[in-house]
Design an enzyme around this catalytic site. Structure first.
Site, PDB file in Angstrom:
ATOM      1  CD  GLU A 193      -3.066  -0.527  -0.099  1.00 25.66           C
ATOM      2  OE1 GLU A 193      -3.059   0.630  -0.560  1.00 25.66           O
ATOM      3  OE2 GLU A 193      -3.773  -1.436  -0.564  1.00 25.66           O
ATOM      4  N   GLY A 194       1.964   1.238  -0.727  1.00 29.39           N
ATOM      5  CA  GLY A 194       2.850   2.396  -0.769  1.00 29.39           C
ATOM      6  C   GLY A 194       3.898   2.289   0.319  1.00 29.39           C
TER       7      GLY A 194
END
Ligand code: FAD
Length: 607
Positions: A444-445
């Site tokens: 998620e980043g």
């Protein structure tokens, strides 16, 4: 073989304190969206989830970690326990708990759902992973899907009949999703034919439901390069044709052998090897990343919760261990005839436990505040409140995603350390939770990407509008803390730290506006760290104020010692954060401001 002790996963007392003494979660029921709810309906969900997490889910954690999914004859077989575990989690109502009645939901606040989810995550992160991914995929279809997709895909996902995935990453497009290459060719029937390869797709195949829907990023033929050429598609593993399912040309090409989250397969998937992979557009062409980003806040809050939950379960374990494990005697006591003390009596062990407590409970406080802002941003009846909450939510999200991942990893390492040599063995669970935790700074980043997001976008957007909101919120908290009689130096220190953060943001923003983007962003990781320290200090001060109020009540009512001990522990942890972490703010600000450039100057071939 050690016998795992019963683990509460999270402290119920702390959860109740955070929901009802620090935050006023029940006040959310005054919003029209939540008017059918009350503290009692929140308790119904929390009680059943806690019970399931402790009695059913937690005992499956170690077996699932020890026996990861197997890839055989083109299909993935997951741990046999997953079939009933998934059904059990669906029965709890967690797939649709925050969704409206039209899609079968109960429209509960995200804040309450977050707490319930945290218990499941702490019990068995991989098992929860299937649910979290399905929820995200179904929510995307609910918001952006056509009536066909909502009826045939979303409804089955929400009913728990199918599971979902997020199929974004490709070998050359991880952090940089602008480089997605998977192609989507329009077909005469209005659907698309997809071709390409995805990697690391979690839950990409399993054998406990009869289908999986991949929410897939791809580029429609002829689309422009970069992010604006990327679209989103729903791609089932088996396409529904009447009552039958036809294989949809999605091949599992391999299983990633992971160090953690070992109950959830992460796969290489090939789409359209036989040019027969049907996908349906979700949202507008070229808006795929925009659709994903609309959901990103919730996904990142979920990852932050993963981090808190994984650190929390290990904290509970190391606390119990430290109370039981006899070793050594108090400093200065040499008499070996005297019984050994439990290691919690040693100051250095209490140092480690207090740091864990500060990270875990500070992290939970941060996540619940962020979730409450999401509830207000989505459901407050007036636009001004929604806008204000949106600003704060956007600012807090990269911090809420990263702090529990990075500091949680440190906290998990401390849990291992407290177990001494036993912690370094796979007989005990802290090593497994440490492995699980590491993923949260990657998916998620990555942390690097979150730092760029915070400094490059969220903090400077609208001339620092979100910082004004944060400043108002912090001042409300310091006022409450002063009124409650909390140590005034902590409120002064927090106001000062936020002031430093705000003026630093303005300076760095001005540098960016002047075209010195590299100099602006060079220390974005330190900037993120600085904001994390400040945001968690804010949440600790809020807890200290509630604890002081609690102590005053206890004095009036003569409440028992355990209540008083709970509140004193909160004040000690606040003291710790202000003594050990907040003084780092000027150093971090200095690094960002001066642009200390050792690693910028360092040539790739000097290493
Ligand atoms: C177990 C697991 C499960 C996953 N599940 C899914 C899933 O279900 N669906 C899915 O789509 N993906 C999934 N992923 C993929 C995950 O989202 C990516 O691994 C992640 O986004 C990083 O991409 P990458 O691995 O290509 O690393 P890279 O992007 O190559 O990054 C490598 C390093 O370089 C840094 N870096 C890269 N670009 C920059 C930049 N511009 N500035 C500064 N630093 C930079 C990163 O911070 C990182 O430290 C999963 C990954 C793992 C390991």
């Amino acid at each position: 073989m050690s016998v795992p002790r019963p683990n509460p996963l999270l402290s119920d007392r702390d959860v109740d304190f955070q929901l009802y003494e620090v935050l006023d979660t029940e006040a959310l029921c005054t919003l029209p969206a939540f008017q059918d709810h009350s503290r009692d309906t929140f308790a119904l969900l929390l009680d059943s989830t806690r019970r399931f997490a402790r009695e059913v889910l937690a005992p499956t954690y170690r077996p699932m970690d020890a026996a990861p999914p197997v890839f055989e004859n083109g299909r993935v077989r997951v741990h046999p326990a997953m079939r009933s575990l998934y059904a059990g989690m669906v029965d709890l109502g967690l797939l649709t708990a925050t969704r409206p009645a039209e899609v079968g939901g109960q429209q509960l606040p995200l804040t309450v759902h977050a707490v319930a989810s945290a218990y499941l995550m702490a019990a068995n992160l991989s098992a929860y992973g299937y649910l979290g991914l399905t929820l995200g995929a179904a929510h995307l279809l609910e918001v952006f899907g056509t009536p066909f997709l909502r009826e045939h895909f979303m409804a089955r996902l929400y009913r728990g009949e199918w599971t979902g995935t997020m199929a974004l990453t490709e070998p050359q497009a991880g952090s940089s999703l602008a480089d997605v290459k998977t192609r989507a060719t329009p077909a005469p029937d209005g659907s698309f034919r997809l071709q390409g390869s995805k990697i690391f797709i979690s839950g990409g195949d399993q054998d406990f439901t009869d289908n999986v829907v991949h929410l897939t990023l791809a580029r429609i033929d002829g689309a422009e390069g970069g992010t604006r050429g990327v679209s989103l598609f729903a791609v089932p593993a088996r396409r529904p044709e009447g009552d039958t399912r036809v294989p949809n040309d999605v091949q599992v090409a391999g299983v990633i052998h992971k160090i953690g989250w070992r109950g959830l397969p992460s796969l290489v998937l090939n789409f359209g090897e036989s040019n027969d992979c049907h996908g349906w557009l979700v949202g507008q062409p070229g808006r795929g990343l925009a659709c994903m980003f609309q959901m990103m806040n919730e996904a990142r809050i979920m990852v932050g919760l993963n981090g808190v939950a994984t650190a929390a379960v290990a904290y509970q374990e190391s606390l119990a261990y430290a109370r039981e494990r006899p070793q050594g005697r108090p400093a200065g006591a040499r008499d070996t005839a005297r019984a050994q003390s439990p290691i919690i009596e040693h100051a250095d062990v209490r140092r480690m436990l207090l740091r864990q407590k500060a990270i875990v409970e500070g992290g939970l406080a941060l996540l619940l505040t962020t979730s409450t802002q999401a509830d207000l941003a989505n459901h407050a009846p007036d636009e001004a409140t929604r806008k204000r909450a949106h600003l704060l939510l956007d600012l807090l999200t990269p911090i809420a995603k990263t702090f529990p991942a990075e500091r949680g990893f440190e906290s998990n390492a401390l849990a291992l350390q407290i177990h001494g040599g036993y912690g370094y063995s796979s007989e005990y669970l802290p090593e497994a939770w440490l492995r699980d935790q590491k993923l949260n700074s990657i998916h998620e980043g990555t942390t690097g990407i979150q730092g760029l997001d915070l400094l490059g976008r969220k903090a400077v957007a609208g001339g620092g509008a979100a910082l004004h909101v944060l400043d108002e919120e912090v001042r409300a908290t310091t006022a409450r803390a002063r009124a409650a009689g909390v140590e005034p130096a902590w409120s002064d220190a927090l106001e000062d730290a936020l002031q430093q953060a705000a003026s630093l943001t303005l300076e760095l923003g001005a540098r960016g506006m002047a075209g010195e983007v590299d100099a602006m962003l060079r220390h974005s990781a330190d900037f993120l760290e600085l904001f994390s320290v400040v945001a968690v200090a804010w949440r600790w001060l809020a807890q200290a104020a509630a604890a002081k109020d609690g102590l005053s009540r206890a004095a009036l009512t003569g409440a028992g010692g355990s209540d008083r001990a709970f509140y004193e522990g909160k004040l000690a942890a606040t003291q710790y954060w202000f003594a050990v972490e907040v003084p780092r703010v000027p150093l971090l600000a200095h690094l960002c401001r001066t642009g200390e450039d050792s690693y910028a100057r360092m040539h790739a071939d000097w290493f």
